[in-house]
Design a protein around this motif. Structure first.
Motif, mmCIF file in Angstrom:
data_model
loop_
_atom_site.group_PDB
_atom_site.id
_atom_site.type_symbol
_atom_site.label_atom_id
_atom_site.label_comp_id
_atom_site.label_asym_id
_atom_site.label_seq_id
_atom_site.Cartn_x
_atom_site.Cartn_y
_atom_site.Cartn_z
ATOM 1 N N ASP A 290 -24.152 24.923 -19.456
ATOM 2 C CA ASP A 290 -23.131 24.195 -20.204
ATOM 3 C C ASP A 290 -23.475 22.715 -20.278
ATOM 4 O O ASP A 290 -22.872 21.976 -21.063
ATOM 5 C CB ASP A 290 -21.765 24.362 -19.532
ATOM 6 C CG ASP A 290 -21.284 25.793 -19.583
ATOM 7 O OD1 ASP A 290 -21.079 26.297 -20.693
ATOM 8 O OD2 ASP A 290 -21.113 26.404 -18.511
ATOM 9 N N ILE A 291 -24.427 22.311 -19.448
ATOM 10 C CA ILE A 291 -24.821 20.904 -19.436
ATOM 11 C C ILE A 291 -26.192 20.787 -18.758
ATOM 12 O O ILE A 291 -26.523 21.580 -17.876
ATOM 13 C CB ILE A 291 -23.765 20.045 -18.697
ATOM 14 C CG1 ILE A 291 -23.822 18.598 -19.118
ATOM 15 C CG2 ILE A 291 -23.885 20.180 -17.185
ATOM 16 C CD1 ILE A 291 -22.590 17.790 -18.711
ATOM 17 N N PHE A 292 -26.981 19.817 -19.207
ATOM 18 C CA PHE A 292 -28.261 19.505 -18.567
ATOM 19 C C PHE A 292 -28.113 18.200 -17.802
ATOM 20 O O PHE A 292 -27.658 17.191 -18.369
ATOM 21 C CB PHE A 292 -29.371 19.334 -19.613
ATOM 22 C CG PHE A 292 -29.768 20.592 -20.337
ATOM 23 C CD1 PHE A 292 -30.735 21.433 -19.816
ATOM 24 C CD2 PHE A 292 -29.177 20.928 -21.553
ATOM 25 C CE1 PHE A 292 -31.109 22.597 -20.492
ATOM 26 C CE2 PHE A 292 -29.540 22.067 -22.240
ATOM 27 C CZ PHE A 292 -30.507 22.911 -21.709
ATOM 28 N N LEU A 293 -28.505 18.215 -16.534
ATOM 29 C CA LEU A 293 -28.552 16.997 -15.722
ATOM 30 C C LEU A 293 -30.020 16.704 -15.430
ATOM 31 O O LEU A 293 -30.692 17.489 -14.766
ATOM 32 C CB LEU A 293 -27.789 17.182 -14.405
ATOM 33 C CG LEU A 293 -26.268 17.046 -14.420
ATOM 34 C CD1 LEU A 293 -25.723 17.216 -13.014
ATOM 35 C CD2 LEU A 293 -25.859 15.704 -14.973
ATOM 36 N N PRO B 198 -24.417 19.161 -23.767
ATOM 37 C CA PRO B 198 -24.644 17.769 -23.345
ATOM 38 C C PRO B 198 -25.882 17.618 -22.462
ATOM 39 O O PRO B 198 -26.176 18.479 -21.638
ATOM 40 C CB PRO B 198 -23.377 17.422 -22.555
ATOM 41 C CG PRO B 198 -22.356 18.416 -22.985
ATOM 42 C CD PRO B 198 -23.114 19.665 -23.309
ATOM 43 N N VAL B 199 -26.574 16.521 -22.664
ATOM 44 C CA VAL B 199 -27.689 16.119 -21.805
ATOM 45 C C VAL B 199 -27.285 14.817 -21.126
ATOM 46 O O VAL B 199 -26.985 13.831 -21.802
ATOM 47 C CB VAL B 199 -28.984 15.921 -22.609
ATOM 48 C CG1 VAL B 199 -30.089 15.373 -21.703
ATOM 49 C CG2 VAL B 199 -29.421 17.218 -23.263
ATOM 50 N N ILE B 200 -27.245 14.842 -19.817
ATOM 51 C CA ILE B 200 -26.830 13.663 -19.054
ATOM 52 C C ILE B 200 -27.919 13.296 -18.050
ATOM 53 O O ILE B 200 -28.472 14.173 -17.379
ATOM 54 C CB ILE B 200 -25.494 13.912 -18.329
ATOM 55 C CG1 ILE B 200 -24.368 14.051 -19.353
ATOM 56 C CG2 ILE B 200 -25.172 12.779 -17.354
ATOM 57 C CD1 ILE B 200 -22.999 14.260 -18.757
ATOM 58 N N PHE B 201 -28.219 11.998 -17.977
ATOM 59 C CA PHE B 201 -29.178 11.523 -16.995
ATOM 60 C C PHE B 201 -28.443 11.043 -15.747
ATOM 61 O O PHE B 201 -27.466 10.296 -15.835
ATOM 62 C CB PHE B 201 -30.003 10.365 -17.558
ATOM 63 C CG PHE B 201 -31.101 10.808 -18.478
ATOM 64 C CD1 PHE B 201 -32.251 11.396 -17.958
ATOM 65 C CD2 PHE B 201 -30.991 10.656 -19.845
ATOM 66 C CE1 PHE B 201 -33.267 11.819 -18.801
ATOM 67 C CE2 PHE B 201 -31.996 11.067 -20.694
ATOM 68 C CZ PHE B 201 -33.140 11.654 -20.177
ATOM 69 N N LEU B 202 -28.901 11.504 -14.598
ATOM 70 C CA LEU B 202 -28.477 10.963 -13.307
ATOM 71 C C LEU B 202 -29.629 10.090 -12.817
ATOM 72 O O LEU B 202 -30.735 10.588 -12.607
ATOM 73 C CB LEU B 202 -28.222 12.094 -12.302
ATOM 74 C CG LEU B 202 -26.815 12.710 -12.284
ATOM 75 C CD1 LEU B 202 -26.794 13.906 -11.342
ATOM 76 C CD2 LEU B 202 -25.792 11.680 -11.837
ATOM 77 N N THR B 203 -29.362 8.811 -12.657
ATOM 78 C CA THR B 203 -30.475 7.919 -12.349
ATOM 79 C C THR B 203 -30.047 6.779 -11.447
ATOM 80 O O THR B 203 -28.881 6.361 -11.441
ATOM 81 C CB THR B 203 -31.075 7.345 -13.652
ATOM 82 O OG1 THR B 203 -32.156 6.469 -13.338
ATOM 83 C CG2 THR B 203 -30.018 6.583 -14.455
ATOM 84 N N ALA B 204 -31.009 6.295 -10.693
ATOM 85 C CA ALA B 204 -30.783 5.097 -9.881
ATOM 86 C C ALA B 204 -31.204 3.849 -10.645
ATOM 87 O O ALA B 204 -31.101 2.730 -10.147
ATOM 88 C CB ALA B 204 -31.570 5.197 -8.576
ATOM 89 N N ALA C 237 -29.789 11.973 -25.251
ATOM 90 C CA ALA C 237 -28.841 12.136 -24.145
ATOM 91 C C ALA C 237 -27.438 11.735 -24.592
ATOM 92 O O ALA C 237 -27.259 10.950 -25.520
ATOM 93 C CB ALA C 237 -29.267 11.289 -22.950
ATOM 94 N N ASP C 238 -26.434 12.298 -23.918
ATOM 95 C CA ASP C 238 -25.042 11.989 -24.222
ATOM 96 C C ASP C 238 -24.466 10.927 -23.297
ATOM 97 O O ASP C 238 -23.484 10.276 -23.641
ATOM 98 C CB ASP C 238 -24.193 13.261 -24.116
ATOM 99 C CG ASP C 238 -24.613 14.300 -25.136
ATOM 100 O OD1 ASP C 238 -24.092 14.251 -26.261
ATOM 101 O OD2 ASP C 238 -25.455 15.155 -24.817
ATOM 102 N N ASP C 239 -25.058 10.771 -22.120
ATOM 103 C CA ASP C 239 -24.519 9.810 -21.170
ATOM 104 C C ASP C 239 -25.539 9.552 -20.080
ATOM 105 O O ASP C 239 -26.504 10.308 -19.900
ATOM 106 C CB ASP C 239 -23.223 10.343 -20.548
ATOM 107 C CG ASP C 239 -22.238 9.229 -20.200
ATOM 108 O OD1 ASP C 239 -22.675 8.075 -20.096
ATOM 109 O OD2 ASP C 239 -21.048 9.521 -20.022
ATOM 110 N N VAL C 240 -25.322 8.459 -19.359
ATOM 111 C CA VAL C 240 -26.141 8.107 -18.203
ATOM 112 C C VAL C 240 -25.194 7.801 -17.055
ATOM 113 O O VAL C 240 -24.321 6.945 -17.177
ATOM 114 C CB VAL C 240 -27.022 6.874 -18.494
ATOM 115 C CG1 VAL C 240 -27.838 6.505 -17.258
ATOM 116 C CG2 VAL C 240 -27.950 7.141 -19.681
ATOM 117 N N ILE C 241 -25.346 8.530 -15.960
ATOM 118 C CA ILE C 241 -24.484 8.334 -14.796
ATOM 119 C C ILE C 241 -25.327 7.802 -13.633
ATOM 120 O O ILE C 241 -26.302 8.443 -13.232
ATOM 121 C CB ILE C 241 -23.803 9.649 -14.365
ATOM 122 C CG1 ILE C 241 -22.950 10.201 -15.510
ATOM 123 C CG2 ILE C 241 -22.942 9.434 -13.122
ATOM 124 C CD1 ILE C 241 -22.261 11.504 -15.167
#
Length: 574
Positions: A330-333, A360-366, A381-385
């Motif tokens: 349902d989502i790509f992280l 949705p494609v979401i990036f988890l990043t530092a 991507a749809d968002d960056v968290i």
């Protein structure tokens, strides 16, 4: 007396869940702190090699280890450590590209490394102080507004929705009860509000359909009851034979879920019930997480699975295509920076495939650099968290994104009239089911369905009558199959049903039951009543290697059923 116990989780349950999650996070922090000294020693060693050799490959190896440690520390909210590593990473990137003289940059990096090592030896270690950089009450502008709407994940299907109907006209109430029961709902009919109140002393319902009396009647009691029910997690639909501003206003103030005019179109009512309970959207969320750091993957997998989410963790980007054959996220992280292939490239690869247009494609990043965020959005991507976002806010953000994307995907994949899958989607579902059947040696059965004498229905009752028949059949089939099966409108008055891991004899019995139920539905157009039937042919993949051959066999069986007198089910003879 109405049972007023709310179905919402009470505070102790919430606290217990949070405590359990916090315990898991603390376990990760303990392991991280135990390993930190050794990892810093390794980091210092890599830096000495890069500093001595001045080879770009060695700078890259050092930067990758810095980035890896930065990501882990950010996820665990060790902000001071993460920020210091971030400064080192930026300087190393300049060394790799030779944007600045190495003789200028390497002393700066050397100072930061020494500072890092010195801080790590202090007691207590200031690098391991937990800071909450982002909380649920203080979110950055880059995050979209959190959608507080939640899905009742306790409901697995329409068969778990108990419905009470209140209608003083016993004939109408009984008829509606019979029709809704045909669609698989659990129905109880009450002839008065007083009877319902008595029933509520021992029974609870997910939905109550309240009949609104004539305008001359005082409906205060009905609206008061509706208000009470909605306050205690029972949804309410008002069924009214008259349409007025006052009636609708009172319904709004009673916070009812819907207002329908009588006579109620049964297929429209079923569609509204499914939409109200998000039946077609409810299932355990599935998330595909790609991060080259196994420890980070385990951390987020633990966090997400604590909320009942199904998570597939990959550590290598080249595993993604094979995994998507059997796992439908349902989502790509995605992690932004990985060796050999970066997250931007993976996002573009995903966006090449039309079936993931609405996932949705979401990036988890530092990495908090604004240019990196812009690059992520440009890659699809749809968002960056940020990885230092609090677990609570990450969960809420993902929930919001998944709900919206599921609603969009549902609308885009459905036939606009019947609500079942459109032609393209049912063919894709059939193709996927065929591949899985071949891989796991579990046969599928496909059924081709065609309405009998449908042209006569349209000629006699107009397209309104024809549409009612199409919607009813589509919804009846949808309600009668498993979550692992698919139904779609193949074209015109034809439907295609795909049953996974099934045998022909079982499906033949099921289709006969659906045919019997369909023939019992009474359609009304301009006060004229009529009924309909359908013919169907089915075939099993045990006898065919190609989907086109399988559908062709089911189609041939369908025409045998038509030739034999219609309103019957025929099985492929092979």
């Amino acid at each position: 007396m109405i049972n007023t116990k709310k179905s919402m989780p009470d505070q102790p349950e919430h606290t217990a869940t949070q405590t359990k999650l916090e315990q898991k996070i603390n376990e990760f922090r303990q392991v991280f702190s135990q390993e930190l000294s050794q990892r810093l020693i390794q980091l210092e060693g890599l830096w000495r090699i890069a500093q001595h050799t001045q080879v770009v490959a060695n700078f890259k190896a050092f930067r990758f280890e810095v980035h890896s440690l930065k990501g882990s520390s950010a996820a665990l909210n060790y902000i001071k450590l993460s920020e210091l590593l971030g400064q080192i990473e930026q300087h190393v990137a300049n060394c790799e590209t030779h944007e600045l003289d190495l003789s200028v940059m390497t002393p700066l990096i050397d100072l930061l490394i020494k500072k890092l090592m010195a801080l790590s030896k202090q007691v207590p270690n200031p690098l391991l102080t937990v800071h909450q950089a982002i909380t649920a009450s203080s979110s950055p502008v880059s995050l979209t507004e959190i959608n507080d709407e939640t899905v009742n994940t306790n409901l697995k299907s329409h068969r778990e929705i108990s419905i009470a109907i209140v209608d003083e006209d016993n004939a109408v109430g009984s008829f509606l009860t019979k029709l809704l029961s045909t669609f698989g709902f659990v129905i109880t009919h009450y002839s008065s509000v007083q009877q319902l109140k008595k029933g509520l002393e021992s029974t609870s319902y997910k939905l109550v359909l309240l009949d609104l009396a004539t305008p001359e009647t005082d409906n205060t009691e009905v609206f008061n009851l509706a208000k009470t029910l909605t306050q205690y997690d029972t949804d309410v639909f008002i069924l009214s034979s008259h349409d007025s501003f006052d009636a609708r206003l009172f319904s709004v103030r009673a916070e009812v879920n819907d207002f329908l005019l009588k006579p109620v179109n049964i297929t429209s009512l079923v569609s509204k019930i499914r939409k109200n309970f998000k039946i077609d959207l409810i299932r355990p969320y599935k998330i595909l997480l790609l991060d080259d750091q196994a420890a980070v993957g385990v951390f987020y997998k633990t966090l997400l699975e604590s909320q009942g989410i199904d998570v597939l963790v990959l550590t290598q980007a080249n595993q993604i295509m094979t995994s998507l054959e059997s796992f439908h996220p349902d989502i790509f992280l995605l992690d932004m920076h990985m060796p050999e292939i970066n997250g931007f490239e993976v996002a573009k690869l995903i966006r090449q495939q039309a079936k993931y247009d609405y996932v949705p494609v979401i990036f988890l990043t530092a990495d908090n650099d604004i240019m990196s965020k812009i690059a992520a959005l440009e890659a699809g991507a749809d968002d960056v968290i940020p990885k230092d976002t609090s677990p609570e806010l990450i969960l809420r953000q993902l929930d919001s994104r998944i709900q919206r994307s599921q609603q969009i995907r549902f609308a885009a994949s459905r036939d606009s009239l019947t609500g079942v899958l459109n032609h393209g989607q049912i063919m894709e579902a059939a193709s996927h089911a065929m591949r899985m059947a071949s891989r796991h040696i579990k046969p599928i059965v496909v059924v081709m369905i065609d309405l009998d004498n449908f042209k006569k229905v349209n000629d006699t009752y107009g397209h309104i009558g024809g549409d009612k028949v199409l919607v009813s059949l589509g919804q009846l089939i949808q309600q009668s199959i498993r979550e692992t099966d698919y139904v779609g409108r193949y074209g015109g008055e034809e439907f295609l049903v795909v049953f996974s891991d099934a045998d022909s004899a079982t499906i033949e019995r099921k289709m006969n039951n659906i045919l019997t139920a369909f023939q019992a539905i009474n359609f009304t157009v301009n006060e004229f009543d009529f009924t309909c039937s359908f013919s169907a042919g089915l075939a099993s993949s045990e006898n065919y290697d190609k989907l086109s051959e399988l559908i062709g066999a089911a189609d041939a069986a369908l025409y045998q059923a038509k030739g034999a007198g219609k309103k019957q089910i025929w099985v492929d003879s092979n």
